[in-house]
Design a protein around this motif. Structure first.
Motif, PDB file in Angstrom:
ATOM      1  N   ALA A   1      35.407  42.733  33.502  1.00 29.56           N
ATOM      2  CA  ALA A   1      35.185  43.954  33.181  1.00 29.56           C
ATOM      3  C   ALA A   1      35.338  45.073  34.076  1.00 29.56           C
ATOM      4  CB  ALA A   1      33.656  44.273  32.486  1.00 29.56           C
ATOM      5  N   LEU A   2      34.833  44.982  35.261  1.00 22.67           N
ATOM      6  CA  LEU A   2      34.878  45.978  36.452  1.00 22.67           C
ATOM      7  C   LEU A   2      35.983  45.427  37.685  1.00 22.67           C
ATOM      8  CD1 LEU A   2      31.069  46.608  36.439  1.00 22.67           C
ATOM      9  CD2 LEU A   2      32.882  48.152  35.361  1.00 22.67           C
ATOM     10  N   GLU A   3      36.509  46.606  38.036  1.00 23.22           N
ATOM     11  CA  GLU A   3      37.232  46.247  39.377  1.00 23.22           C
ATOM     12  C   GLU A   3      36.112  46.422  40.790  1.00 23.22           C
ATOM     13  OE1 GLU A   3      40.998  47.830  41.496  1.00 23.22           O
ATOM     14  OE2 GLU A   3      40.570  49.012  40.111  1.00 23.22           O
ATOM     15  N   PRO A   4      36.190  45.412  41.652  1.00 20.55           N
ATOM     16  CA  PRO A   4      35.466  45.526  42.504  1.00 20.55           C
ATOM     17  C   PRO A   4      35.698  46.671  43.503  1.00 20.55           C
ATOM     18  CG  PRO A   4      36.845  43.719  42.784  1.00 20.55           C
ATOM     19  CD  PRO A   4      37.028  44.081  41.548  1.00 20.55           C
ATOM     20  N   PRO A   5      34.615  47.457  44.095  1.00 19.73           N
ATOM     21  CA  PRO A   5      35.110  48.467  45.012  1.00 19.73           C
ATOM     22  C   PRO A   5      35.416  47.880  46.217  1.00 19.73           C
ATOM     23  CG  PRO A   5      32.648  47.878  44.917  1.00 19.73           C
ATOM     24  CD  PRO A   5      33.491  47.235  44.151  1.00 19.73           C
ATOM     25  N   THR A   6      35.255  46.819  46.721  1.00 24.03           N
ATOM     26  CA  THR A   6      35.447  46.137  47.926  1.00 24.03           C
ATOM     27  C   THR A   6      35.682  44.686  47.750  1.00 24.03           C
ATOM     28  OG1 THR A   6      35.016  45.800  50.386  1.00 24.03           O
ATOM     29  CG2 THR A   6      33.068  46.192  48.825  1.00 24.03           C
ATOM     30  N   LEU A   7      36.175  43.824  48.435  1.00 30.06           N
ATOM     31  CA  LEU A   7      36.219  42.610  48.305  1.00 30.06           C
ATOM     32  C   LEU A   7      35.442  41.741  49.612  1.00 30.06           C
ATOM     33  CD1 LEU A   7      39.929  41.945  47.632  1.00 30.06           C
ATOM     34  CD2 LEU A   7      38.025  42.037  45.972  1.00 30.06           C
ATOM     35  N   ASP A   8      34.715  42.459  50.145  1.00 29.74           N
ATOM     36  CA  ASP A   8      33.598  41.914  51.160  1.00 29.74           C
ATOM     37  C   ASP A   8      32.112  41.657  50.572  1.00 29.74           C
ATOM     38  OD1 ASP A   8      32.033  41.218  53.246  1.00 29.74           O
ATOM     39  OD2 ASP A   8      32.558  42.814  54.569  1.00 29.74           O
ATOM     40  N   PRO A   9      31.711  40.754  50.097  1.00 30.52           N
ATOM     41  CA  PRO A   9      30.306  40.556  49.491  1.00 30.52           C
ATOM     42  C   PRO A   9      29.198  40.767  50.578  1.00 30.52           C
ATOM     43  CG  PRO A   9      31.336  38.245  49.768  1.00 30.52           C
ATOM     44  CD  PRO A   9      32.427  39.392  50.019  1.00 30.52           C
ATOM     45  N   THR A  10      29.537  40.635  51.758  1.00 30.73           N
ATOM     46  CA  THR A  10      28.392  40.908  52.784  1.00 30.73           C
ATOM     47  C   THR A  10      28.314  42.220  53.102  1.00 30.73           C
ATOM     48  OG1 THR A  10      29.958  40.806  54.873  1.00 30.73           O
ATOM     49  CG2 THR A  10      29.164  38.853  53.766  1.00 30.73           C
TER      50      THR A  10
ATOM     51  N   SER B   1      44.242  47.070  38.812  1.00 30.24           N
ATOM     52  CA  SER B   1      45.085  46.176  37.678  1.00 30.24           C
ATOM     53  C   SER B   1      44.524  44.921  38.038  1.00 30.24           C
ATOM     54  CB  SER B   1      46.337  46.273  38.080  1.00 30.24           C
ATOM     55  OG  SER B   1      47.090  45.362  37.063  1.00 30.24           O
ATOM     56  N   ARG B   2      44.575  44.434  39.058  1.00 32.94           N
ATOM     57  CA  ARG B   2      44.532  42.843  39.440  1.00 32.94           C
ATOM     58  C   ARG B   2      44.041  42.659  40.826  1.00 32.94           C
ATOM     59  NH1 ARG B   2      50.464  40.147  38.360  1.00 32.94           N
ATOM     60  NH2 ARG B   2      51.439  41.433  40.198  1.00 32.94           N
ATOM     61  N   VAL B   3      43.656  41.307  40.843  1.00 29.90           N
ATOM     62  CA  VAL B   3      43.459  40.607  42.287  1.00 29.90           C
ATOM     63  C   VAL B   3      44.042  39.263  42.021  1.00 29.90           C
ATOM     64  CG1 VAL B   3      42.069  39.413  43.979  1.00 29.90           C
ATOM     65  CG2 VAL B   3      41.509  41.858  43.244  1.00 29.90           C
ATOM     66  N   ILE B   4      45.059  38.828  42.866  1.00 35.28           N
ATOM     67  CA  ILE B   4      45.686  37.358  42.664  1.00 35.28           C
ATOM     68  C   ILE B   4      45.004  36.464  43.912  1.00 35.28           C
ATOM     69  CG2 ILE B   4      47.621  36.157  42.740  1.00 35.28           C
ATOM     70  CD1 ILE B   4      48.991  38.506  41.728  1.00 35.28           C
TER      71      ILE B   4
END
Length: 493
Positions: A34-43, A193-196
């Motif tokens: 549903a949502l695009e992440p604002p960043t790809l660092d979960p920490t 759009s997407r993350v691969i």
């Protein structure tokens, strides 16, 4: 003859190419979220959308959380705990490398937790790791944690997305180019759009069946339905409940209905009359028809709860029968408490569908026993100020989504205003207990006390409602922690 053989060779070669292309397609998956992440660092960010994409896929922790909320070995293959519960010694997996080729060892573990606890840390759950007094590298494959106090949830907490292991060489850039040790490596992020992700072929653990996963950001339900029906995506982890009928009887799809960590409660101001009288809270509990709420709010796709605990958790006990739906009993309790004609109260509702729809139904149910609710719709900022911070409310409806958060009831200053020294002592013991069997018993006692005291109206657990291609297997049915875990997903005939 030579032409015939050449033609035959071409046909065979073409067939091999087509077979290979089909095989490649069958080892990839396209997942709508549903949502695009604002960043790809979960920490360094609290957004659930981050964890959905990278948790247990790109990044791993010392432990990992399984589909039912249990703790499994992760980058730590085994551990020992001292008798006083203050020292944990972890043995690390061997042959682990990060996606950039750098090696993983105990120094990376120390770096990760020193970074979490640093003064300038952006970690959303930093408070969970506050009991860590020191992290010591014993040797490259062994690391020792010393805690300032026993913490029964420690093994769970270090398996959260907030505690995945990162490397000093790449941590600074993980927000846009995440580099972990997981079974899938980051390939590209097309903003909007997407993350691969692609399978990391030198992954230290079991090789996943998928070679590629594409996360597509589709927030509109109608667009998502059309994308699934057209075959443009292979599945989604959470479809709107009202749309599930579109797929329920279509043999091309499977609908997976499970639970999340979202306990939807009728939050009650226990410090304020008349709700400081347990008889009033018991009366409200008897007036609640959970099934009517579930049918009306989530189209039947939720599970009733009788205390503040997720049904998928191994510690869960079913307490929905503590105060069964009984309007006569409810009226008698109100009369006994001095409210034979009921009373008026306000119900402040945040801007989410499950809360406002539940409010309408609860108002109708409570009216049957004389409790007249004024529904007040508020935005999140006002809810946080009025209800959560200033405790200026009678009743509210909200989902509490943090895993294993029953301990919030031990704080009398929390917005519920529940003050029970017996419960607080029990939680203190639970927090200091590391033996799993003892923890399960204590958690059961805690759930029972909350149910008995009718601290809140316990309504239902928010459902995870996934829709997937019928030939896909291995998706998580429940969501005990944020993430669409790819390692077990595979195509079958």
């Amino acid at each position: 003859m030579r032409k015939a053989l050449a033609l035959l060779s071409f046909v065979v070669a073409l067939g091999a190419v087509l077979t290979g292309a089909a095989g490649a397609q069958e080892s990839a998956v396209r997942i709508a979220v549903a949502l695009e992440p604002p960043t790809l660092d979960p920490t360094a960010n609290a957004a659930e959308a981050v964890d959905i994409v990278v948790y247990q896929n790109v990044f791993e922790g010392l432990t990992r959380i399984d589909e039912n909320g249990g703790v499994e070995p992760g980058l730590a293959t085994e551990w020992t705990i001292s008798e006083d519960g203050l020292t944990y010694v972890f043995t690390l997996a061997e042959g682990v490398v990060f996606h950039d080729g750098s090696s993983f060892d105990a120094e990376d573990v120390k770096f990760t937790f020193d970074r979490i606890l640093a003064e300038d840390s952006l970690n959303a759950q930093k408070a969970l790791y506050e009991p860590i007094e020191s992290v010591t590298v014993v040797d490259p494959q062994t690391v020792e944690f010393t805690l300032s106090r026993p913490t029964g949830t420690f093994l769970f907490d270090i398996g959260r997305p907030d505690a995945v292991i990162v490397a000093p060489e790449s941590a600074e850039n993980n927000s846009s180019v995440p580099i972990g040790t997981g079974p899938f490596a980051f390939v590209q992020w097309d903003r909007g759009s997407r993350v691969i992700l692609e399978r990391f072929d030198t992954y230290w653990g079991e090789t996943p069946a998928l070679t590629r996963a594409t996360f597509l950001f589709i927030g509109d339900t109608a667009t998502l339905i059309n994308a699934l029906l057209a075959g443009d995506v292979d599945g989604t982890n959470n479809m709107a409940a009202e749309a599930l009928d579109v797929f329920a009887n279509d043999p091309r799809f499977k609908v997976l209905v499970g639970t999340t960590e979202g306990e939807v409660v009728l939050a009650t101001n226990n410090r304020k009359p008349p709700f400081d009288d347990i008889r009033v809270r018991q009366a409200m509990a008897h007036a609640i028809d959970r099934q009517a709420l579930i049918d009306g709010v989530t189209y039947g796709y939720s599970q009733p709860i009788g205390s503040h605990f997720a049904p998928h958790n191994p510690y869960y006990i079913d307490l929905t029968g503590t105060y069964p739906h009984d309007l006569d009993k409810a009226r008698a309790l109100l009369a006994e408490a001095g409210h034979p004609d009921g009373f008026a109260a306000t119900l402040k509702l945040p801007p989410v569908g499950y809360a406002r729809n539940s409010g309408q139904i609860l108002a109708s149910q409570f009216a049957q026993i004389g409790i007249r609710l004024e529904l007040i719709n508020v935005e999140w900022a006002q809810w946080l100020e009025d209800v959560f911070t200033n405790h200026d409310f009678d009743l509210s409806i909200v989902a509490h989504v943090e895993p294993f958060d029953i301990g919030i009831y031990a704080n009398p200053d929390y917005y519920f205003g529940y003050d029970n020294p017996e419960f607080a002592a029990l939680i203190e013991t639970l927090n200091a207990t590391t033996d799993d069997a003892q923890r399960k018993e204590l958690a059961g006692e805690a759930q029972t006390i909350l149910a008995r005291d009718a601290v809140n109206g316990y309504l239902f657990e928010l459902a995870q409602t996934g829709v997937w291609n019928a030939r896909l297997e291995g998706m998580w049915q429940n969501s005990p922690i944020e993430g669409v875990v790819l390692r077990g997903i595979r195509w079958v005939e």
